[in-house]
Design a protein around this motif. Structure first.
Motif, mmCIF file in Angstrom:
data_model
loop_
_atom_site.group_PDB
_atom_site.id
_atom_site.type_symbol
_atom_site.label_atom_id
_atom_site.label_comp_id
_atom_site.label_asym_id
_atom_site.label_seq_id
_atom_site.Cartn_x
_atom_site.Cartn_y
_atom_site.Cartn_z
ATOM 1 N N LEU A 18 35.053 -83.894 85.510
ATOM 2 C CA LEU A 18 34.070 -83.384 84.554
ATOM 3 C C LEU A 18 33.309 -84.528 83.877
ATOM 4 C CD1 LEU A 18 32.910 -80.818 83.329
ATOM 5 C CD2 LEU A 18 34.714 -80.887 81.603
ATOM 6 N N LEU A 19 33.982 -85.654 83.688
ATOM 7 C CA LEU A 19 33.329 -86.801 83.058
ATOM 8 C C LEU A 19 32.235 -87.396 83.939
ATOM 9 C CD1 LEU A 19 36.397 -88.687 81.497
ATOM 10 C CD2 LEU A 19 34.788 -87.139 80.359
ATOM 11 N N ARG A 20 32.276 -87.069 85.233
ATOM 12 C CA ARG A 20 31.252 -87.587 86.150
ATOM 13 C C ARG A 20 30.010 -86.691 86.216
ATOM 14 N NH1 ARG A 20 36.040 -89.439 88.895
ATOM 15 N NH2 ARG A 20 36.296 -87.506 90.076
ATOM 16 N N VAL A 21 30.079 -85.537 85.563
ATOM 17 C CA VAL A 21 28.916 -84.639 85.523
ATOM 18 C C VAL A 21 27.874 -85.234 84.582
ATOM 19 C CG1 VAL A 21 28.139 -82.323 84.912
ATOM 20 C CG2 VAL A 21 30.369 -82.638 85.997
ATOM 21 N N ASN A 22 26.608 -85.204 84.992
ATOM 22 C CA ASN A 22 25.547 -85.900 84.257
ATOM 23 C C ASN A 22 25.435 -85.499 82.787
ATOM 24 O OD1 ASN A 22 24.775 -87.387 86.495
ATOM 25 N ND2 ASN A 22 23.328 -85.834 87.203
ATOM 26 N N TRP A 23 25.438 -84.215 82.502
ATOM 27 C CA TRP A 23 25.182 -83.749 81.140
ATOM 28 C C TRP A 23 26.316 -84.006 80.163
ATOM 29 C CZ3 TRP A 23 28.812 -80.293 79.621
ATOM 30 C CH2 TRP A 23 29.461 -79.553 80.608
ATOM 31 N N ILE A 24 27.501 -84.332 80.665
ATOM 32 C CA ILE A 24 28.662 -84.470 79.772
ATOM 33 C C ILE A 24 28.503 -85.654 78.818
ATOM 34 C CG2 ILE A 24 30.165 -85.972 81.148
ATOM 35 C CD1 ILE A 24 31.332 -82.728 79.495
ATOM 36 N N ALA A 25 27.727 -86.665 79.222
ATOM 37 C CA ALA A 25 27.519 -87.837 78.364
ATOM 38 C C ALA A 25 26.771 -87.481 77.089
ATOM 39 C CB ALA A 25 26.760 -88.918 79.132
ATOM 40 N N LYS A 26 26.029 -86.388 77.117
ATOM 41 C CA LYS A 26 25.250 -85.972 75.940
ATOM 42 C C LYS A 26 26.068 -85.136 74.955
ATOM 43 C CE LYS A 26 21.042 -85.828 78.728
ATOM 44 N NZ LYS A 26 19.975 -84.955 79.300
ATOM 45 N N VAL A 27 27.250 -84.733 75.373
ATOM 46 C CA VAL A 27 28.077 -83.862 74.533
ATOM 47 C C VAL A 27 28.759 -84.671 73.439
ATOM 48 C CG1 VAL A 27 30.106 -82.350 74.524
ATOM 49 C CG2 VAL A 27 28.480 -82.258 76.429
ATOM 50 N N LYS A 28 28.727 -84.141 72.228
ATOM 51 C CA LYS A 28 29.410 -84.791 71.105
ATOM 52 C C LYS A 28 30.889 -84.387 71.108
ATOM 53 C CE LYS A 28 25.455 -85.191 68.002
ATOM 54 N NZ LYS A 28 24.915 -84.855 66.672
ATOM 55 N N PRO A 29 31.793 -85.356 71.105
ATOM 56 C CA PRO A 29 33.223 -85.030 71.113
ATOM 57 C C PRO A 29 33.632 -84.119 69.957
ATOM 58 C CG PRO A 29 32.905 -87.354 71.539
ATOM 59 C CD PRO A 29 31.568 -86.807 71.170
ATOM 60 N N SER A 30 33.023 -84.310 68.790
ATOM 61 C CA SER A 30 33.376 -83.488 67.626
ATOM 62 C C SER A 30 33.038 -82.021 67.848
ATOM 63 C CB SER A 30 32.682 -84.005 66.363
ATOM 64 O OG SER A 30 31.276 -83.992 66.534
ATOM 65 N N ARG A 31 31.990 -81.753 68.628
ATOM 66 C CA ARG A 31 31.652 -80.359 68.943
ATOM 67 C C ARG A 31 32.685 -79.737 69.873
ATOM 68 N NH1 ARG A 31 25.048 -80.475 69.616
ATOM 69 N NH2 ARG A 31 24.613 -80.919 67.420
ATOM 70 N N VAL A 32 33.179 -80.539 70.813
ATOM 71 C CA VAL A 32 34.242 -80.057 71.701
ATOM 72 C C VAL A 32 35.496 -79.763 70.887
ATOM 73 C CG1 VAL A 32 35.660 -80.603 73.724
ATOM 74 C CG2 VAL A 32 33.270 -81.350 73.647
ATOM 75 N N SER A 33 35.800 -80.637 69.928
ATOM 76 C CA SER A 33 36.952 -80.428 69.045
ATOM 77 C C SER A 33 36.805 -79.120 68.270
ATOM 78 C CB SER A 33 37.092 -81.586 68.045
ATOM 79 O OG SER A 33 37.281 -82.804 68.698
ATOM 80 N N PHE A 34 35.594 -78.862 67.786
ATOM 81 C CA PHE A 34 35.349 -77.642 67.014
ATOM 82 C C PHE A 34 35.483 -76.394 67.892
ATOM 83 C CE2 PHE A 34 32.487 -74.391 65.245
ATOM 84 C CZ PHE A 34 33.101 -74.225 63.999
ATOM 85 N N ILE A 35 34.984 -76.479 69.124
ATOM 86 C CA ILE A 35 35.110 -75.345 70.047
ATOM 87 C C ILE A 35 36.581 -75.106 70.378
ATOM 88 C CG2 ILE A 35 34.535 -74.485 72.361
ATOM 89 C CD1 ILE A 35 31.898 -76.136 72.099
ATOM 90 N N ALA A 36 37.340 -76.190 70.550
ATOM 91 C CA ALA A 36 38.786 -76.063 70.784
ATOM 92 C C ALA A 36 39.445 -75.348 69.608
ATOM 93 C CB ALA A 36 39.411 -77.442 70.992
ATOM 94 N N LEU A 37 39.043 -75.704 68.401
ATOM 95 C CA LEU A 37 39.555 -75.033 67.203
ATOM 96 C C LEU A 37 39.249 -73.545 67.233
ATOM 97 C CD1 LEU A 37 40.638 -74.952 64.222
ATOM 98 C CD2 LEU A 37 38.289 -75.513 63.519
ATOM 99 N N CYS A 38 38.021 -73.197 67.571
ATOM 100 C CA CYS A 38 37.610 -71.782 67.597
ATOM 101 C C CYS A 38 38.425 -70.977 68.603
ATOM 102 C CB CYS A 38 36.121 -71.675 67.911
ATOM 103 S SG CYS A 38 35.058 -72.306 66.593
#
Length: 196
Positions: A18-38
């Motif tokens: 997944l880290l090799r997918v182009n768009w993943i570099a634009k993702v903010k880790p804190s947003r992923v953390s928040f989605i994990a929380l949800c």
């Protein structure tokens, strides 16, 4: 222990592609953390309403996202103290919510056991953070990560077992609490032994 032993294989199979997918570099880790929380909070809600399989699926996905956020941060040089703090805080929010969901399934029988689980987690995370403050960090994480018998994967396995096997809740919750407390005691004893 599972986290420490199988992290490299898990990372290679489920995270690195997944880290090799182009768009993943634009993702903010804190947003992923928040989605994990949800997803974790949703899991707790479904536990309380009796949707066991859906609750487990959401919890597992929350756990996956919780490993992805840090990997994104490290891979794209987005590591920050605030991100690490949010990650730890959100993890505890999910654990609290899951135990609350388990409590609501049968509060009269499970009340004291859920309180003991929360207490064991409180003591364990305190030992984790205290040791992390004073130990020199030699890991890829933002802080010193001391390995224990009970880590996040083990906790999620126990939570899923408690969700799917309600008749075994008493035994599972007692075993969970004991292993978490043993983890805390081992961590503190290893840290203080040279100085005693």
């Amino acid at each position: 222990m599972i986290d420490s032993r199988f992290r490299e294989k898990y990372q290679a199979v489920l995270i690195n592609p997944l880290l090799r997918v182009n768009w993943i570099a634009k993702v903010k880790p804190s947003r992923v953390s928040f989605i994990a929380l949800c997803f974790g909070l949703l899991s707790a809600l479904f536990i309380a309403f009796g949707y066991s399989y859906l609750a487990c699926a959401l919890l597992i996905f929350s756990g996956y996202l919780d490993t992805l956020d840090g990997s994104i941060a490290r891979a794209f040089e987005k590591v920050s103290p605030s991100g690490a703090a949010l990650d730890i805080f959100f993890d505890r929010c999910v654990e609290f919510a899951i135990i609350l969901g388990l409590f609501y399934v049968n509060s009269q029988v499970r009340g004291a056991l859920c309180l003991i689980m929360l207490g064991s987690i409180l003591l364990c995370i305190t030992s984790f953070l205290v040791v992390g403050i004073f130990e020199q960090n030699e890991s890829e994480k933002s802080f010193h990560y001391s390995v224990g018998i009970m880590e996040r994967t083990e906790a999620f396995i126990f939570f899923c077992a408690m969700i799917l096997l309600p008749s075994l809740f008493v035994y599972l919750s007692i075993t969970f609490s004991m292993l978490v407390l043993i983890t805390a005691l081992i961590r503190i004893s290893q840290f203080t032994k040279p100085n005693v």
